[in-house]
Scaffold this motif. Sequence first.
Motif, mmCIF file in Angstrom:
data_model
loop_
_atom_site.group_PDB
_atom_site.id
_atom_site.type_symbol
_atom_site.label_atom_id
_atom_site.label_comp_id
_atom_site.label_asym_id
_atom_site.label_seq_id
_atom_site.Cartn_x
_atom_site.Cartn_y
_atom_site.Cartn_z
ATOM 1 N N CYS A 238 34.145 31.373 10.722
ATOM 2 C CA CYS A 238 33.310 30.525 11.583
ATOM 3 C C CYS A 238 32.522 29.472 10.799
ATOM 4 N N ASP A 239 32.492 29.607 9.467
ATOM 5 C CA ASP A 239 31.722 28.643 8.675
ATOM 6 C C ASP A 239 32.388 27.268 8.699
ATOM 7 N N ASP A 240 31.551 26.228 8.714
ATOM 8 C CA ASP A 240 32.060 24.851 8.786
ATOM 9 C C ASP A 240 33.106 24.544 7.718
ATOM 10 N N HIS A 241 32.827 25.013 6.491
ATOM 11 C CA HIS A 241 33.756 24.671 5.419
ATOM 12 C C HIS A 241 35.023 25.529 5.423
ATOM 13 N N MET A 242 35.126 26.453 6.385
ATOM 14 C CA MET A 242 36.322 27.313 6.421
ATOM 15 C C MET A 242 37.058 27.217 7.758
ATOM 16 N N LYS A 243 36.937 26.080 8.401
ATOM 17 C CA LYS A 243 37.542 25.902 9.724
ATOM 18 C C LYS A 243 39.057 26.079 9.733
ATOM 19 N N HIS A 244 39.661 25.851 8.563
ATOM 20 C CA HIS A 244 41.119 25.990 8.471
ATOM 21 C C HIS A 244 41.534 27.460 8.366
ATOM 22 N N HIS A 245 40.562 28.337 8.103
ATOM 23 C CA HIS A 245 40.855 29.738 7.784
ATOM 24 C C HIS A 245 40.794 30.569 9.066
ATOM 25 N N PHE A 246 41.844 30.480 9.875
ATOM 26 C CA PHE A 246 41.913 31.324 11.076
ATOM 27 C C PHE A 246 43.338 31.810 11.269
ATOM 28 N N TYR A 247 43.443 33.033 11.818
ATOM 29 C CA TYR A 247 44.738 33.709 11.955
ATOM 30 C C TYR A 247 44.949 34.257 13.361
ATOM 31 N N GLY A 248 43.914 34.134 14.195
ATOM 32 C CA GLY A 248 44.043 34.522 15.597
ATOM 33 C C GLY A 248 43.881 33.251 16.413
ATOM 34 N N PRO A 249 44.308 33.284 17.689
ATOM 35 C CA PRO A 249 44.177 32.092 18.521
ATOM 36 C C PRO A 249 42.737 31.928 18.994
ATOM 37 N N TYR A 250 42.412 30.751 19.514
ATOM 38 C CA TYR A 250 41.134 30.514 20.189
ATOM 39 C C TYR A 250 41.431 29.534 21.311
ATOM 40 N N PRO A 251 40.552 29.460 22.326
ATOM 41 C CA PRO A 251 40.850 28.594 23.462
ATOM 42 C C PRO A 251 41.061 27.156 23.001
ATOM 43 N N ASP B 218 37.376 35.761 20.177
ATOM 44 C CA ASP B 218 38.286 34.641 20.438
ATOM 45 C C ASP B 218 39.510 35.137 21.207
ATOM 46 N N ILE B 219 39.928 36.346 20.889
ATOM 47 C CA ILE B 219 41.123 36.907 21.532
ATOM 48 C C ILE B 219 40.890 37.081 23.028
ATOM 49 N N LYS B 220 39.715 37.638 23.383
ATOM 50 C CA LYS B 220 39.416 37.812 24.806
ATOM 51 C C LYS B 220 39.264 36.456 25.493
ATOM 52 N N ASP B 221 38.649 35.515 24.789
ATOM 53 C CA ASP B 221 38.500 34.177 25.366
ATOM 54 C C ASP B 221 39.874 33.571 25.705
#
Length: 365
Positions: free
Chosen positions: A330-343, A72-75
């Motif tokens: 990346c799991d559907d039920h954990m979509k809120h669980h992110f700490y890095g950016p994505y496009p 995601d970082i490279k993206d």
Amino acid sequence: MKLLKPMSVIAVVSAALSCACPADQTPRESLISQMEEIVAEGNILYGHQDTYLYGHDGWKLASPEAEIVRSDIKDVCGHHAAVFGTDLGMIELGAQASLDKNYFESIRKASIQHHLQGGIVTYSWHLRNPLTGGDSWDVSSNQVVASILPQGEKHELFMGWLKNLADFLDSLRTEEGNRIPVIWRPWHEHTGSWFWWGQNLCTTEEYKALWKMTYDYLATERGLDNLVWAYSPGAGGLTPELFAERYPGDDIVDLVGFDCYQYSTSEQYIQDMQSALDITVKFAKDHGKLAAVTETGFEGIKEANWWTQTLHKAIKDYPIVYVLTWRNACDDHMKHHFYGPYPGHESAEDFKAFAADSSIIMLNE
Ligand code: BMA
């Protein structure tokens, strides 16, 4: 943007002149030298947990053979993170995949490739509970650490777990057969009581004995000279006394850090980070060790300029080797669980500015 280089021209030249050739150093020693140089130059590496393994929109390495090219970082910014973190939970059981469903084969391949590209690898270990059969978060017994120490009823079982772990760490080798270095960060966040090795779940003596037993087996008995040993308490309620209380010793530890997350305002987070940084950096200096922010982040990154106005502000004046933000589940039920950016995330543009800062280092491609 500054990019990570395995060794500066000056360092290569002086190493050649003094004959202190990297070949004379163990992988551990050479990674320590490389990190000392990074800190001396006033740089901080950016790290991301599980960065090559999956990402927020649901992409994931499909098989152990899958090519390792995306993050995601490279993206977002065109470069991978300079530090690749992942977790080895489940390796102890000889499983094919980790607790976060990453193939160990993929972890091995990503780690070796990342190292060969000049990056740094770090592992944590959310292992199972050897006494109850539960997970790392099973704190139903305060006898777990005692049970795996030499006189304990689960000692033999646990030594088998360490063997499985050691076999994996020993398999991290280049085609020429050379072990690659990794920052190994066991028994983390022990100043809290949410893991079975935490503050209220064992005594100081038991915790230190656990570290020594782990070190004696991996470093001494198995001769794993590729591990840089990291000690990292949780930041909550951290004081210099608490930081020092269960420190396993200068003869074991190479790098000290802490884990600190944002749960409320940015102001509070900056204050928490800097309080923990003050303690950690002073401890590192007094003990001749490296310092880092071993885990951090703001779940969901709910502020568009979090990277430049919060994280960077918190860390920029401290001599730390790296700052690692946690995973983008990346799991559907954990979509809120992110700490890095994505496009497309509202903080993506600000992350680019953060990554482009002259003191923040990404992986050189
Ligand atoms: C935690 C969470 C869990 C994960 C664990 C180990 O903080 O992200 O979902 O299983 O780390 O990586």
